[in-house]
Motif scaffolding. Structure first.
Motif, short mmCIF file in Angstrom:
data_model
loop_
_atom_site.label_atom_id
_atom_site.label_comp_id
_atom_site.label_asym_id
_atom_site.label_seq_id
_atom_site.Cartn_x
_atom_site.Cartn_y
_atom_site.Cartn_z
N PRO A 115 0.84 -1.21 0.00
CA PRO A 115 0.00 0.00 0.00
C PRO A 115 0.87 1.25 0.00
N SER A 116 0.34 2.35 -0.53
CA SER A 116 1.09 3.60 -0.53
C SER A 116 1.22 4.12 0.89
N ALA A 117 2.30 4.87 1.12
CA ALA A 117 2.50 5.45 2.44
C ALA A 117 1.36 6.39 2.79
N GLN A 118 0.85 7.10 1.79
CA GLN A 118 -0.26 8.04 2.03
C GLN A 118 -1.48 7.30 2.55
N ALA A 119 -1.83 6.18 1.88
CA ALA A 119 -3.01 5.41 2.30
C ALA A 119 -2.80 4.82 3.69
N LEU A 120 -1.59 4.38 3.98
CA LEU A 120 -1.31 3.78 5.28
C LEU A 120 -1.42 4.83 6.39
N LEU A 121 -0.90 6.02 6.14
CA LEU A 121 -0.94 7.06 7.16
C LEU A 121 -2.35 7.58 7.40
N GLU A 122 -3.21 7.50 6.39
CA GLU A 122 -4.58 7.98 6.54
C GLU A 122 -5.47 7.02 7.31
N ASP A 123 -5.02 5.77 7.46
CA ASP A 123 -5.82 4.78 8.18
C ASP A 123 -5.66 4.99 9.69
N PRO A 124 -6.75 5.19 10.44
CA PRO A 124 -6.65 5.43 11.88
C PRO A 124 -6.10 4.23 12.65
N GLU A 125 -6.13 3.04 12.03
CA GLU A 125 -5.60 1.84 12.71
C GLU A 125 -4.08 1.78 12.65
N THR A 126 -3.47 2.62 11.81
CA THR A 126 -2.01 2.60 11.65
C THR A 126 -1.34 3.28 12.84
N VAL A 127 -0.25 2.67 13.31
CA VAL A 127 0.55 3.25 14.40
C VAL A 127 1.84 3.79 13.80
N CYS A 128 2.18 5.04 14.12
CA CYS A 128 3.33 5.70 13.51
C CYS A 128 4.42 6.01 14.53
N PHE A 129 5.65 5.96 14.06
CA PHE A 129 6.82 6.31 14.88
C PHE A 129 7.70 7.26 14.09
N GLU A 130 8.20 8.28 14.76
CA GLU A 130 9.18 9.17 14.15
C GLU A 130 10.56 8.62 14.47
N LEU A 131 11.42 8.54 13.48
CA LEU A 131 12.79 8.08 13.67
C LEU A 131 13.68 9.29 13.91
N VAL A 133 17.69 10.79 15.09
CA VAL A 133 19.12 10.61 15.33
C VAL A 133 19.62 11.87 16.03
N SER A 134 20.15 11.70 17.24
CA SER A 134 20.61 12.85 18.04
C SER A 134 19.52 13.90 18.20
N GLY A 135 18.28 13.44 18.36
CA GLY A 135 17.16 14.34 18.57
C GLY A 135 16.58 14.95 17.32
N GLU A 136 17.21 14.73 16.16
CA GLU A 136 16.75 15.30 14.91
C GLU A 136 15.95 14.27 14.10
N ASN A 137 14.95 14.75 13.36
CA ASN A 137 14.14 13.85 12.55
C ASN A 137 14.98 13.16 11.48
N ALA A 138 14.79 11.84 11.37
CA ALA A 138 15.54 11.06 10.38
C ALA A 138 14.62 10.21 9.53
N GLY A 139 13.30 10.30 9.74
CA GLY A 139 12.36 9.51 8.96
C GLY A 139 11.18 9.06 9.80
N PHE A 140 10.41 8.11 9.27
CA PHE A 140 9.28 7.58 10.02
C PHE A 140 9.06 6.11 9.68
N PHE A 141 8.36 5.44 10.57
CA PHE A 141 7.97 4.04 10.39
C PHE A 141 6.50 3.93 10.75
N ALA A 142 5.72 3.29 9.89
CA ALA A 142 4.28 3.11 10.13
C ALA A 142 3.93 1.64 9.98
N MET A 143 3.04 1.16 10.85
CA MET A 143 2.62 -0.24 10.80
C MET A 143 1.12 -0.34 11.05
N ARG A 144 0.47 -1.17 10.25
CA ARG A 144 -0.95 -1.46 10.46
C ARG A 144 -1.11 -2.97 10.52
N LEU A 145 -1.60 -3.46 11.64
CA LEU A 145 -1.79 -4.89 11.82
C LEU A 145 -3.18 -5.31 11.36
#
Length: 249
Positions: A115-131, A133-145
């Motif tokens: 699935p596209s990242a956009q569709a995954l992020l729009e799903d309320p069941e998806t859990v997101c994490f900000e990645l 490094v040294s306190g600065e944004n380095a990306g994100f990880f999203a998972m929907r079970l």
């Protein structure tokens, strides 16, 4: 007392998502430690925070899941060495995705038809994490079970499915192609060592000469055998069929 019943997916422990995110962060090809922090802000902002390619994947198991990962290009090394690499961003990030879904148990991970990242992020069941490094944004990880219980009514009731019903279901997939792989061994190498490979280099594997080869179906171990030569082509002679738990049948 509320009369609402939470969805099956919502019943999954938050600890499971956190374990997946931590396993993923530990496997990212970065020189610095990566931290996975639960993200509670506006989902749409995640795609704007990071400058990098997004890689999605589907995991089929019990439970199944969809995941998406975006990592800052600088974290992966956007210089000349990165550009000269013989593998894509998806290749670099696959070990991290495999580590994240490994916490769910046995299953098959595929980056095809994810699935596209956009569709995954729009799903309320998806859990997101900000990645970070040294306190600065380095990306994100999203998972929907996805809980597979709803597609297994026989398992819920305890009643065995009729034999004709099982045969009918199997008949529908008789012509589906699956990937059969023979593996004689594995090893782990850093990105630096992979980039340094040249013709004539010898890569030592984790298996002794004469040991049986693993036979995998869509990445899952199903049998063992010995490598043979047939009319100048390699083949494999099955010596042992394994059950679903990886033990002798």
């Amino acid at each position: 007392m509320s009369s609402q019943t939470p969805s099956a997916t919502a019943l999954h422990s938050v600890a499971l998502y956190s374990a997946a995110a931590e396993a993923l962060a530990a496997m990212l090809p970065a020189n610095s430690s990566v931290e996975a922090v639960p993200f509670t802000g506006a989902r749409g902002e995640l795609l704007k925070l990071t400058a990098g390619e997004t890689v999605g994947a589907s995991f089929v198991g019990q439970p199944s899941a969809e995941v998406a990962l975006q990592v800052n290009a600088e974290l992966l090394g956007a210089g000349e060495q990165r550009r000269s690499a013989r593998f894509s961003t998806a290749d670099l990030l696959r070990p991290a995705l495999e580590a994240s879904t490994a916490v769910l148990g046995a299953g098959v991970l595929s980056t095809q038809n994810a699935p596209s990242a956009q569709a995954l992020l729009e799903d309320p069941e998806t859990v997101c994490f900000e990645l970070r490094v040294s306190g600065e944004n380095a990306g994100f990880f999203a998972m929907r079970l996805r809980d597979n219980a709803q597609v297994q009514p026989a398992a819920e009731t305890g009643a065995p499915a009729p034999l004709e019903d099982i045969a009918s279901r199997l008949g529908r997939i008789n012509n589906v192609d699956m990937s059969l792989t023979v593996e004689i061994g594995r090893t782990r190498m850093s990105v630096r060592d992979v980039l340094g490979l040249e013709p004539g280099a010898v890569v030592e594997l984790d298996r002794s000469a004469g040991a049986p080869a693993d036979i995998l179906l869509n990445g899952r171990l199903i049998a063992q055998g010995e490598v043979v030569v047939m009319d100048q082509d390699y083949g494999v002679r099955i010596t042992q069929i394994l059950d679903v738990d990886g033990g002798p049948a």
